[in-house]
Scaffold this motif. Structure first.
Motif, mmCIF file in Angstrom:
data_model
loop_
_atom_site.group_PDB
_atom_site.id
_atom_site.type_symbol
_atom_site.label_atom_id
_atom_site.label_comp_id
_atom_site.label_asym_id
_atom_site.label_seq_id
_atom_site.Cartn_x
_atom_site.Cartn_y
_atom_site.Cartn_z
ATOM 1 N N ARG A 37 0.836 -1.197 0.000
ATOM 2 C CA ARG A 37 0.000 0.000 0.000
ATOM 3 C C ARG A 37 0.873 1.250 0.000
ATOM 4 N NH1 ARG A 37 -4.990 -1.822 -1.229
ATOM 5 N NH2 ARG A 37 -5.497 -3.580 0.061
ATOM 6 N N MET A 38 0.424 2.270 -0.725
ATOM 7 C CA MET A 38 1.095 3.571 -0.703
ATOM 8 C C MET A 38 0.311 4.483 0.240
ATOM 9 S SD MET A 38 1.938 4.277 -4.717
ATOM 10 C CE MET A 38 0.246 4.669 -5.071
ATOM 11 N N GLU A 39 1.014 5.269 1.021
ATOM 12 C CA GLU A 39 0.365 6.243 1.891
ATOM 13 C C GLU A 39 0.530 7.628 1.290
ATOM 14 O OE1 GLU A 39 1.924 5.845 5.807
ATOM 15 O OE2 GLU A 39 0.666 4.109 6.249
ATOM 16 N N MET A 40 -0.558 8.393 1.295
ATOM 17 C CA MET A 40 -0.543 9.728 0.712
ATOM 18 C C MET A 40 -1.299 10.681 1.636
ATOM 19 S SD MET A 40 -1.607 8.447 -3.099
ATOM 20 C CE MET A 40 -1.761 10.035 -3.818
ATOM 21 N N LEU A 57 -4.567 11.116 6.036
ATOM 22 C CA LEU A 57 -3.576 10.186 5.502
ATOM 23 C C LEU A 57 -4.359 9.012 4.940
ATOM 24 C CD1 LEU A 57 -0.589 9.276 5.241
ATOM 25 C CD2 LEU A 57 -0.886 8.145 7.443
ATOM 26 N N ILE A 58 -4.160 8.712 3.654
ATOM 27 C CA ILE A 58 -4.920 7.630 3.028
ATOM 28 C C ILE A 58 -3.978 6.548 2.531
ATOM 29 C CG2 ILE A 58 -6.839 9.113 2.382
ATOM 30 C CD1 ILE A 58 -5.772 9.098 -0.461
ATOM 31 N N GLU A 59 -4.502 5.324 2.447
ATOM 32 C CA GLU A 59 -3.790 4.190 1.868
ATOM 33 C C GLU A 59 -4.372 3.937 0.493
ATOM 34 O OE1 GLU A 59 -4.428 0.783 4.291
ATOM 35 O OE2 GLU A 59 -2.813 1.285 5.664
ATOM 36 N N VAL A 60 -3.498 3.808 -0.503
ATOM 37 C CA VAL A 60 -3.923 3.576 -1.880
ATOM 38 C C VAL A 60 -3.137 2.394 -2.430
ATOM 39 C CG1 VAL A 60 -4.089 4.605 -4.168
ATOM 40 C CG2 VAL A 60 -4.389 6.031 -2.161
ATOM 41 N N ASP A 89 -4.607 0.407 -8.275
ATOM 42 C CA ASP A 89 -5.806 1.203 -8.532
ATOM 43 C C ASP A 89 -5.739 2.440 -7.658
ATOM 44 O OD1 ASP A 89 -8.279 2.188 -9.192
ATOM 45 O OD2 ASP A 89 -9.416 0.681 -8.080
ATOM 46 N N THR A 90 -5.246 3.535 -8.213
ATOM 47 C CA THR A 90 -5.063 4.764 -7.425
ATOM 48 C C THR A 90 -6.320 5.602 -7.348
ATOM 49 O OG1 THR A 90 -4.240 5.914 -9.381
ATOM 50 C CG2 THR A 90 -2.593 4.907 -7.925
ATOM 51 N N SER A 91 -7.446 5.116 -7.862
ATOM 52 C CA SER A 91 -8.681 5.890 -7.802
ATOM 53 C C SER A 91 -9.486 5.575 -6.543
ATOM 54 C CB SER A 91 -9.556 5.617 -9.027
ATOM 55 O OG SER A 91 -9.979 4.275 -9.046
ATOM 56 N N ARG A 92 -9.107 4.532 -5.784
ATOM 57 C CA ARG A 92 -9.818 4.175 -4.559
ATOM 58 C C ARG A 92 -8.825 3.958 -3.425
ATOM 59 N NH1 ARG A 92 -15.188 3.037 -4.860
ATOM 60 N NH2 ARG A 92 -15.018 1.833 -2.950
ATOM 61 N N GLY A 93 -9.251 4.277 -2.219
ATOM 62 C CA GLY A 93 -8.388 4.101 -1.053
ATOM 63 C C GLY A 93 -9.178 4.058 0.226
ATOM 64 N N ARG A 94 -8.430 4.097 1.339
ATOM 65 C CA ARG A 94 -9.086 4.153 2.648
ATOM 66 C C ARG A 94 -8.243 4.957 3.601
ATOM 67 N NH1 ARG A 94 -8.652 -1.255 6.171
ATOM 68 N NH2 ARG A 94 -6.501 -1.007 6.691
#
Length: 71
Positions: free
Chosen positions: A12-15, A59-62, A66-71
């Motif tokens: 997961r990438m954090e943004m 701070l979201i996890e992507v 699929d970078t259009s959805r996260g949590r």
């Protein structure tokens, strides 16, 4: 089986982003630079009934797939 779940979490990438819009069903539109991501609340936020409002920094996890959805 527990190891596979931990492996899934590592990709997961954090943004950081700012909430643009609160939608129905605990969905949010979050802007991360030029990218707009449709996100949902994580389990602890939902369990503890934490309120997220437009304008909040989050701070979201992507997933890198699929970078259009996260949590």
């Amino acid at each position: 089986m527990g190891q596979n779940l931990a492996m899934d979490r590592e990709d997961r990438m954090e943004m950081m982003g700012r909430v643009e819009e609160a939608l129905a069903g605990t969905l949010f539109k979050v802007r991360c630079g030029e990218l707009v991501v449709l996100t949902t609340l994580s389990g602890k936020l939902r369990k503890n009934q934490i309120r997220i409002l437009p304008g909040d920094e989050v701070l979201i996890e992507v997933s890198p797939y699929d970078t259009s959805r996260g949590r």
